[in-house]
Scaffold this active site. Structure first.
Site, PDB file in Angstrom:
ATOM      1  N   GLY A   1       1.615  -6.405  -3.557  1.00 23.16           N
ATOM      2  CA  GLY A   1       0.483  -7.263  -3.866  1.00 23.16           C
ATOM      3  C   GLY A   1       0.835  -8.687  -4.245  1.00 23.16           C
ATOM      4  O   GLY A   1      -0.040  -9.510  -4.439  1.00 23.16           O
ATOM      5  N   LEU A   2       2.110  -9.018  -4.369  1.00 24.36           N
ATOM      6  CA  LEU A   2       2.491 -10.356  -4.796  1.00 24.36           C
ATOM      7  C   LEU A   2       2.121 -11.426  -3.775  1.00 24.36           C
ATOM      8  O   LEU A   2       2.041 -12.594  -4.117  1.00 24.36           O
ATOM      9  CB  LEU A   2       3.997 -10.407  -5.093  1.00 24.36           C
ATOM     10  CG  LEU A   2       4.447  -9.531  -6.259  1.00 24.36           C
ATOM     11  CD1 LEU A   2       5.963  -9.601  -6.415  1.00 24.36           C
ATOM     12  CD2 LEU A   2       3.780  -9.971  -7.549  1.00 24.36           C
ATOM     13  N   CYS A   3       1.924 -11.049  -2.534  1.00 24.34           N
ATOM     14  CA  CYS A   3       1.506 -12.022  -1.522  1.00 24.34           C
ATOM     15  C   CYS A   3       0.098 -11.675  -1.053  1.00 24.34           C
ATOM     16  O   CYS A   3      -0.185 -11.629   0.132  1.00 24.34           O
ATOM     17  CB  CYS A   3       2.476 -12.103  -0.371  1.00 24.34           C
ATOM     18  SG  CYS A   3       3.512 -10.700  -0.063  1.00 24.34           S
ATOM     19  N   GLY A   4      -0.780 -11.445  -2.016  1.00 25.13           N
ATOM     20  CA  GLY A   4      -2.147 -11.049  -1.704  1.00 25.13           C
ATOM     21  C   GLY A   4      -2.888 -12.065  -0.856  1.00 25.13           C
ATOM     22  O   GLY A   4      -3.621 -11.704   0.054  1.00 25.13           O
TER      23      GLY A   4
ATOM     24  N   ASN B   1      -1.566 -11.721   2.712  1.00 26.09           N
ATOM     25  CA  ASN B   1      -2.045 -10.482   3.325  1.00 26.09           C
ATOM     26  C   ASN B   1      -3.520 -10.585   3.701  1.00 26.09           C
ATOM     27  O   ASN B   1      -3.915 -10.208   4.812  1.00 26.09           O
ATOM     28  CB  ASN B   1      -1.828  -9.295   2.391  1.00 26.09           C
ATOM     29  CG  ASN B   1      -0.366  -8.971   2.205  1.00 26.09           C
ATOM     30  OD1 ASN B   1       0.457  -9.169   3.095  1.00 26.09           O
ATOM     31  ND2 ASN B   1      -0.014  -8.486   1.034  1.00 26.09           N
TER      32      ASN B   1
END
Length: 88
Positions: A9-12, A15
């Site tokens: 989820g760190l590059c939500g 994504n």
């Protein structure tokens, strides 16, 4: 279409951007009478589109983790090359 997303989820933002762009492009192609096939790379994209299998034509999924290997990359390229040479 080849869709690359992350696994965590760190590059939500990334994504979400990739998923939304994919949805828009699939809709554009559908309006032109072309059924897009998806090759999904990354856990977030795989999870999202697998939940919507009835809406999208998923050709292959690849969840590679944080350190992709050359064997995983080769599997993806083999899939894409096979699809290209058969005219799909």
């Amino acid at each position: 279409l080849v869709v690359c997303t992350g696994d965590r989820g760190l590059c939500g933002g990334f994504n979400n951007f990739m998923i939304k762009k994919t949805e828009v492009r699939v809709a554009e192609l559908k309006a032109m009478g072309i059924e897009a096939q998806l090759v999904l790379i990354g856990k977030k994209g795989c999870t999202y589109f697998n939940r919507r299998k009835d809406e999208y034509n998923i050709m292959a999924t690849f969840e590679m983790g944080q350190a992709p290997t050359t064997n995983e990359a080769q599997a993806i390229s083999d899939q894409l090359y096979a699809s290209f040479t058969t005219g799909e």
